[in-house]
Design an enzyme around this catalytic site. Structure first.
Site, short mmCIF file in Angstrom:
data_model
loop_
_atom_site.label_atom_id
_atom_site.label_comp_id
_atom_site.label_asym_id
_atom_site.label_seq_id
_atom_site.Cartn_x
_atom_site.Cartn_y
_atom_site.Cartn_z
N HIS A 134 -1.84 -14.90 -7.82
CA HIS A 134 -1.71 -14.80 -6.37
C HIS A 134 -2.94 -15.36 -5.68
O HIS A 134 -3.98 -15.58 -6.32
CB HIS A 134 -1.50 -13.34 -5.92
CG HIS A 134 -0.10 -12.85 -6.13
ND1 HIS A 134 0.33 -12.30 -7.31
CD2 HIS A 134 0.98 -12.88 -5.31
CE1 HIS A 134 1.61 -11.97 -7.20
NE2 HIS A 134 2.03 -12.31 -6.00
N LYS A 162 -5.24 -11.37 -1.76
CA LYS A 162 -4.42 -10.23 -2.17
C LYS A 162 -5.31 -9.06 -2.55
O LYS A 162 -6.26 -9.21 -3.30
CB LYS A 162 -3.50 -10.63 -3.33
CG LYS A 162 -2.55 -9.50 -3.74
CD LYS A 162 -1.48 -9.98 -4.67
CE LYS A 162 -0.51 -8.89 -5.08
NZ LYS A 162 0.18 -8.25 -3.93
N1 LIG Z 1 8.03 -7.24 -1.04
C1 LIG Z 1 7.78 -8.54 -0.93
O1 LIG Z 1 8.68 -9.40 -1.07
C2 LIG Z 1 6.39 -8.98 -0.57
C3 LIG Z 1 5.42 -8.03 -0.42
N2 LIG Z 1 4.18 -8.38 0.02
C4 LIG Z 1 3.23 -7.28 0.27
O2 LIG Z 1 3.14 -7.10 1.68
C5 LIG Z 1 1.86 -6.57 2.02
C6 LIG Z 1 1.25 -7.40 3.10
O3 LIG Z 1 0.99 -8.69 2.58
P1 LIG Z 1 0.37 -9.82 3.55
O4 LIG Z 1 1.27 -10.02 4.71
O5 LIG Z 1 0.01 -10.98 2.70
O6 LIG Z 1 -0.97 -9.10 4.03
P2 LIG Z 1 -1.79 -9.35 5.38
O7 LIG Z 1 -3.09 -8.66 5.19
O8 LIG Z 1 -1.76 -10.79 5.75
O9 LIG Z 1 -0.91 -8.56 6.49
C7 LIG Z 1 -0.95 -7.17 6.64
C8 LIG Z 1 -1.03 -6.89 8.14
O10 LIG Z 1 -0.95 -5.49 8.37
C9 LIG Z 1 -1.80 -5.21 9.44
N3 LIG Z 1 -2.10 -3.78 9.52
C10 LIG Z 1 -3.05 -3.08 8.86
N4 LIG Z 1 -3.04 -1.79 9.25
C11 LIG Z 1 -2.04 -1.67 10.16
C12 LIG Z 1 -1.53 -0.60 10.94
N5 LIG Z 1 -2.05 0.63 10.86
N6 LIG Z 1 -0.49 -0.84 11.78
C13 LIG Z 1 0.04 -2.09 11.88
N7 LIG Z 1 -0.40 -3.15 11.18
C14 LIG Z 1 -1.44 -2.94 10.33
C15 LIG Z 1 -3.02 -6.08 9.20
O11 LIG Z 1 -3.79 -6.21 10.39
C16 LIG Z 1 -2.35 -7.38 8.76
O12 LIG Z 1 -2.08 -8.23 9.86
C17 LIG Z 1 1.08 -6.53 0.71
O13 LIG Z 1 1.17 -5.23 0.16
C18 LIG Z 1 1.83 -7.50 -0.19
O14 LIG Z 1 1.70 -7.20 -1.57
C19 LIG Z 1 3.85 -9.68 0.32
C20 LIG Z 1 4.78 -10.67 0.17
C21 LIG Z 1 6.13 -10.39 -0.31
O1 LIG Z 2 0.59 -10.13 -1.84
C1 LIG Z 2 1.43 -11.06 -1.94
O2 LIG Z 2 1.29 -12.19 -1.43
C2 LIG Z 2 2.68 -10.75 -2.68
N1 LIG Z 2 2.86 -9.53 -3.09
C3 LIG Z 2 4.05 -9.03 -3.68
C4 LIG Z 2 3.70 -8.31 -4.99
O3 LIG Z 2 2.64 -7.62 -4.99
O4 LIG Z 2 4.50 -8.41 -5.93
C5 LIG Z 2 5.17 -10.03 -3.78
C6 LIG Z 2 4.77 -11.46 -3.88
O5 LIG Z 2 4.43 -11.76 -5.22
C7 LIG Z 2 3.67 -11.84 -2.93
#
Ligand SMILES: NC(=O)C1=CN([C@@H]2O[C@H](COP(=O)(O)OP(=O)(O)OC[C@H]3O[C@@H](n4cnc5c(N)ncnc54)[C@H](O)[C@@H]3O)[C@@H](O)[C@H]2O)C=CC1
Ligand SMILES: O=C(O)C1=N[C@H](C(=O)O)C[C@H](O)C1
Length: 267
Positions: free
Chosen positions: A155, A159
């Site tokens: 990643h 992350k």
């Molecule tokens: N399930 C899936 O398909 C996927 C899951 N993820 C997961 O999603 C999560 C976020 O990933 P990213 O978007 O890359 O992270 P990021 O750090 O870019 O976005 C997270 C956002 O949440 C905000 N945030 C933090 N505290 C907050 C609060 N109290 N209230 C509202 N917003 C708040 C931050 O300011 C930031 O803008 C991670 O846990 C990642 O592993 C990421 C991609 C795909």
């Molecule tokens: O943090 C990310 O970017 C992603 N997180 C998810 C995970 O923890 O599996 C999904 C995806 O791989 C991207």
């Protein structure tokens, strides 16, 4: 029309989700939320996402963002998500959770809220990864104990959690198919004279660097042959589309904890 609020709205996933909502039939952005004090509060969520003016300003209050929404999409972090789950349960709103990095105790707390509202919680919302989960179960059942299992995930350098939620789920699927307890057999660390590999362990390796969106490979390593099942994400858009699909799927569902296998009809 399904009215969706997005929290983490200025995040890497938040922006893609807002764009996916705009592109989806029968979906409407009804609210956008960020952490209190975030520099983007007050800005138009669509403009920040790069998909044009939405008429929805990013706010710092979840209750405000949920006022006219049916469902929340939350891609933030476990401790934030658990607080959001409480609000959604109190307000009777459904929720799609993409956040990863939950401890077993945090996961149990999320399950308790799912007794009150329907929840989709999935570490990966892409169709491709969820297809891989099915393929991995089949492969493990066929190959059995004759193959050593190692999982490698890559990643981006921003992350925060490791290993990825996707890699953990892949490990759980394989362990279950092999009659093992993932939490007992996962090996996250090999260093120094660590001894010979046991047959039962599942190696979990993590690579972080650059702008890698998300790559996962499960190796079934035998004597004289090796099977590899891989998924490579080149864009966050398929995660976002999966989350929006899950938001629509939740409409009318009874309270409970669901995942993308339910949404995609793969169970
Ligand atoms: N399930 C899936 O398909 C996927 C899951 N993820 C997961 O999603 C999560 C976020 O990933 P990213 O978007 O890359 O992270 P990021 O750090 O870019 O976005 C997270 C956002 O949440 C905000 N945030 C933090 N505290 C907050 C609060 N109290 N209230 C509202 N917003 C708040 C931050 O300011 C930031 O803008 C991670 O846990 C990642 O592993 C990421 C991609 C795909
Ligand atoms: O943090 C990310 O970017 C992603 N997180 C998810 C995970 O923890 O599996 C999904 C995806 O791989 C991207």
């Amino acid at each position: 029309m399904i009215k969706i609020a997005v929290t983490g709205a200025a995040g890497r996933m938040g922006g893609r989700i807002i764009t996916a909502i705009k592109e989806a039939q029968g979906m409407e952005l009804a609210g956008a939320c960020e952490r209190p004090g975030h520099e983007m509060i007050g800005q138009d969520a669509g403009l920040i996402a790069g998909c044009g003016e939405s008429g929805v300003a990013i706010c710092g209050s979840l209750e405000e963002a949920l006022k006219s929404a049916d469902v929340l999409i939350d891609f933030t972090f476990p401790e934030v998500t658990l607080a959001n789950l409480k609000v959604c349960a109190d307000l009777g709103k459904t929720i799609v959770i993409g956040s990863t990095g939950f401890t077993p105790e945090q996961r149990k707390e999320a399950e308790r809220y799912a007794a009150k509202i329907p929840v989709v919680l999935a570490p990966n919302m892409s169709v491709g990864v969820n297809a891989c989960f099915k393929l991995l179960k089949e492969a493990a059942q066929i190959l059995g104990d004759g193959f050593d299992v190692e999982i490698v995930e890559l990643h981006h350098n921003k992350k925060k959690d490791s290993p990825s939620g996707t890699a953990v789920r892949m490990g759980e699927v394989v362990a279950e198919a092999l009659g093992r307890d993932y939490n007992q057999v996962a090996n996250y660390h090999r260093e120094g004279m660590c001894g010979e590999r046991t047959k039962e362990e599942i190696g979990m390796q993590t690579v972080r660097g650059g702008d890698i969106v998300g790559e996962h490979t499960v190796y079934f390593i035998g004597m004289g042959e090796r099977i590899e099942i891989s998924h490579r994400a080149m864009s966050r858009d398929m995660f976002a589309r999966g989350a929006v699909r899950a938001a629509g799927w939740l409409a009318g569902k009874p309270a409970g904890m669901y995942d993308m296998q339910d949404v995609l009809g793969l169970k």
